[in-house]
Design a protein around this motif. Structure first.
Motif, PDB file in Angstrom:
ATOM      1  N   LYS A   2     -20.255 -33.868 -13.473  1.00  0.00           N
ATOM      2  CA  LYS A   2     -19.452 -32.876 -13.369  1.00  0.00           C
ATOM      3  C   LYS A   2     -19.739 -31.916 -14.677  1.00  0.00           C
ATOM      4  O   LYS A   2     -18.991 -30.902 -14.880  1.00  0.00           O
ATOM      5  CB  LYS A   2     -17.801 -33.042 -13.708  1.00  0.00           C
ATOM      6  CG  LYS A   2     -17.550 -33.897 -11.913  1.00  0.00           C
ATOM      7  CD  LYS A   2     -16.174 -34.408 -12.192  1.00  0.00           C
ATOM      8  CE  LYS A   2     -15.781 -34.969 -10.680  1.00  0.00           C
ATOM      9  NZ  LYS A   2     -14.605 -35.694 -10.565  1.00  0.00           N
TER      10      LYS A   2
ATOM     11  N   LEU B 297     -17.414 -28.922  -3.389  1.00  0.00           N
ATOM     12  CA  LEU B 297     -17.715 -28.884  -4.819  1.00  0.00           C
ATOM     13  C   LEU B 297     -19.379 -29.453  -4.903  1.00  0.00           C
ATOM     14  O   LEU B 297     -19.712 -30.219  -4.014  1.00  0.00           O
ATOM     15  CB  LEU B 297     -16.889 -29.877  -5.417  1.00  0.00           C
ATOM     16  CG  LEU B 297     -15.391 -29.588  -5.496  1.00  0.00           C
ATOM     17  CD1 LEU B 297     -14.590 -30.610  -5.931  1.00  0.00           C
ATOM     18  CD2 LEU B 297     -15.409 -28.264  -6.303  1.00  0.00           C
TER      19      LEU B 297
ATOM     20  N   THR C 174     -21.042 -25.028  -4.601  1.00  0.00           N
ATOM     21  CA  THR C 174     -20.571 -24.253  -5.467  1.00  0.00           C
ATOM     22  C   THR C 174     -21.551 -23.788  -6.498  1.00  0.00           C
ATOM     23  O   THR C 174     -21.506 -22.308  -6.579  1.00  0.00           O
ATOM     24  CB  THR C 174     -19.452 -25.040  -6.157  1.00  0.00           C
ATOM     25  OG1 THR C 174     -18.384 -25.545  -5.357  1.00  0.00           O
ATOM     26  CG2 THR C 174     -18.805 -24.135  -7.450  1.00  0.00           C
TER      27      THR C 174
ATOM     28  N   SER D  31      -9.401 -27.674   0.155  1.00  0.00           N
ATOM     29  CA  SER D  31      -9.288 -27.776  -1.195  1.00  0.00           C
ATOM     30  C   SER D  31      -7.831 -28.373  -1.735  1.00  0.00           C
ATOM     31  O   SER D  31      -7.640 -28.253  -3.104  1.00  0.00           O
ATOM     32  CB  SER D  31      -9.335 -26.425  -1.757  1.00  0.00           C
ATOM     33  OG  SER D  31      -8.364 -25.559  -1.443  1.00  0.00           O
TER      34      SER D  31
ATOM     35  N   TRP E 216      -7.745 -30.731  -4.546  1.00  0.00           N
ATOM     36  CA  TRP E 216      -8.833 -30.373  -5.621  1.00  0.00           C
ATOM     37  C   TRP E 216      -7.746 -30.137  -7.050  1.00  0.00           C
ATOM     38  O   TRP E 216      -6.721 -29.718  -6.645  1.00  0.00           O
ATOM     39  CB  TRP E 216      -9.829 -29.368  -5.331  1.00  0.00           C
ATOM     40  CG  TRP E 216     -10.771 -29.848  -4.462  1.00  0.00           C
ATOM     41  CD1 TRP E 216     -10.715 -30.582  -3.527  1.00  0.00           C
ATOM     42  CD2 TRP E 216     -11.551 -28.779  -3.736  1.00  0.00           C
ATOM     43  NE1 TRP E 216     -11.951 -30.653  -2.687  1.00  0.00           N
ATOM     44  CE2 TRP E 216     -12.352 -29.454  -2.846  1.00  0.00           C
ATOM     45  CE3 TRP E 216     -11.845 -27.469  -4.171  1.00  0.00           C
ATOM     46  CZ2 TRP E 216     -13.474 -28.682  -2.317  1.00  0.00           C
ATOM     47  CZ3 TRP E 216     -12.853 -26.654  -3.677  1.00  0.00           C
ATOM     48  CH2 TRP E 216     -13.795 -27.382  -2.512  1.00  0.00           C
TER      49      TRP E 216
ATOM     50  N   ASN F   1     -10.539 -26.425  -9.986  1.00  0.00           N
ATOM     51  CA  ASN F   1     -11.659 -26.227  -8.871  1.00  0.00           C
ATOM     52  C   ASN F   1     -11.108 -25.427  -7.975  1.00  0.00           C
ATOM     53  O   ASN F   1     -11.956 -24.658  -7.079  1.00  0.00           O
ATOM     54  CB  ASN F   1     -11.895 -27.795  -8.388  1.00  0.00           C
ATOM     55  CG  ASN F   1     -12.868 -28.503  -9.179  1.00  0.00           C
ATOM     56  OD1 ASN F   1     -13.435 -28.178  -9.852  1.00  0.00           O
ATOM     57  ND2 ASN F   1     -12.526 -29.715  -9.015  1.00  0.00           N
ATOM     58  N   ARG F   2      -9.913 -25.415  -7.504  1.00  0.00           N
ATOM     59  CA  ARG F   2      -9.043 -24.543  -6.405  1.00  0.00           C
ATOM     60  C   ARG F   2      -9.360 -23.089  -6.860  1.00  0.00           C
ATOM     61  O   ARG F   2      -9.561 -22.138  -5.998  1.00  0.00           O
ATOM     62  CB  ARG F   2      -7.769 -24.950  -6.240  1.00  0.00           C
ATOM     63  CG  ARG F   2      -7.502 -26.082  -5.222  1.00  0.00           C
ATOM     64  CD  ARG F   2      -6.130 -26.291  -4.525  1.00  0.00           C
ATOM     65  NE  ARG F   2      -4.920 -25.897  -5.911  1.00  0.00           N
ATOM     66  CZ  ARG F   2      -4.658 -27.166  -6.632  1.00  0.00           C
ATOM     67  NH1 ARG F   2      -5.047 -28.091  -6.664  1.00  0.00           N
ATOM     68  NH2 ARG F   2      -3.617 -26.686  -7.765  1.00  0.00           N
TER      69      ARG F   2
ATOM     70  N   TYR G 235     -12.906 -22.126  -6.193  1.00  0.00           N
ATOM     71  CA  TYR G 235     -13.147 -22.038  -4.708  1.00  0.00           C
ATOM     72  C   TYR G 235     -12.605 -20.642  -4.371  1.00  0.00           C
ATOM     73  O   TYR G 235     -13.369 -19.939  -3.472  1.00  0.00           O
ATOM     74  CB  TYR G 235     -12.455 -23.191  -4.280  1.00  0.00           C
ATOM     75  CG  TYR G 235     -12.398 -23.414  -2.818  1.00  0.00           C
ATOM     76  CD1 TYR G 235     -13.628 -23.583  -1.953  1.00  0.00           C
ATOM     77  CD2 TYR G 235     -11.075 -23.152  -1.958  1.00  0.00           C
ATOM     78  CE1 TYR G 235     -13.447 -23.656  -0.749  1.00  0.00           C
ATOM     79  CE2 TYR G 235     -11.159 -23.316  -0.568  1.00  0.00           C
ATOM     80  CZ  TYR G 235     -12.377 -23.468  -0.076  1.00  0.00           C
ATOM     81  OH  TYR G 235     -12.442 -23.413   1.322  1.00  0.00           O
TER      82      TYR G 235
END
Length: 182
Positions: A18, A53, A57, A85, A88, A92-93, A96
């Motif tokens: 990540k 992800l 992304t 999502s 998540w 991250n949301r 997104y």
């Protein structure tokens, strides 16, 4: 309109996990951008990412960046289910949601998650595309591997970015095969 979709791994299957600030991830992003520009120079104007992800992304953000730089291209996000999502992290949301807001088209393939919804999304993307950009770590299992095999069975053009976790020369490396698209 020539269409290219991407298949690739989630963060835990990428050498940098990540850590998108790592030099390896930054090298990958440069290679990704080079591949997308190569596709554009070969007449590809519509790009599809699966909304997951990881590689999806990074690919979507790169297409958005190229659009902002003036490339006349479109981005479609193929979402396996509207609830994708929900588990998540907030960060991250938010990312997104940003990607979805910048997409020219968002295609939802199901209302809710079900066992094969990711596979259905992958089938949709390959069916709609002329070429598949394969960001692949070499493991012969999982969604990326299955999507590559599907694209091969359908005689789609393939563009590979091989992401090696244990290359022969030591350390991580990214290998690009540009000749596969032509």
């Amino acid at each position: 309109m020539k269409t290219l979709c991407v298949t690739g791994h989630r963060p835990d299957s990428l050498p940098w996990k990540k850590n998108t600030e790592s030099s390896l991830c930054k090298d990958f992003l440069l290679t990704l951008k080079e591949n997308i520009k190569f596709a554009i120079s070969n007449g590809y104007t519509h790009f599809i990412a699966g909304g997951a992800l990881g590689v999806d992304t990074l690919f979507a953000l790169t297409v958005i960046e190229l659009k902002a730089e003036g490339e006349n291209i479109t981005l479609e996000i193929a979402v396996p289910c509207k609830t994708q999502s929900k588990s998540w992290s907030e960060a991250n949301r938010n990312l997104y949601d940003y990607i979805l807001s910048k997409a020219d088209e968002v295609t939802y393939l199901a209302e809710n998650y079900y066992v094969f919804c990711m596979q259905k999304r992958n089938e949709y993307m390959v069916n709609k595309s002329d070429c598949v950009l394969c960001c692949y770590n070499g493991k012969k299992s999982g969604g990326t591997y299955n999507t590559i095999k599907l694209a091969q069975r359908m005689n789609k053009k393939l563009l590979y970015v091989q992401i090696c976790e244990e290359p022969k020369n030591g350390g991580n490396q990214i290998i690009m095969f540009l000749d596969k698209i032509v």
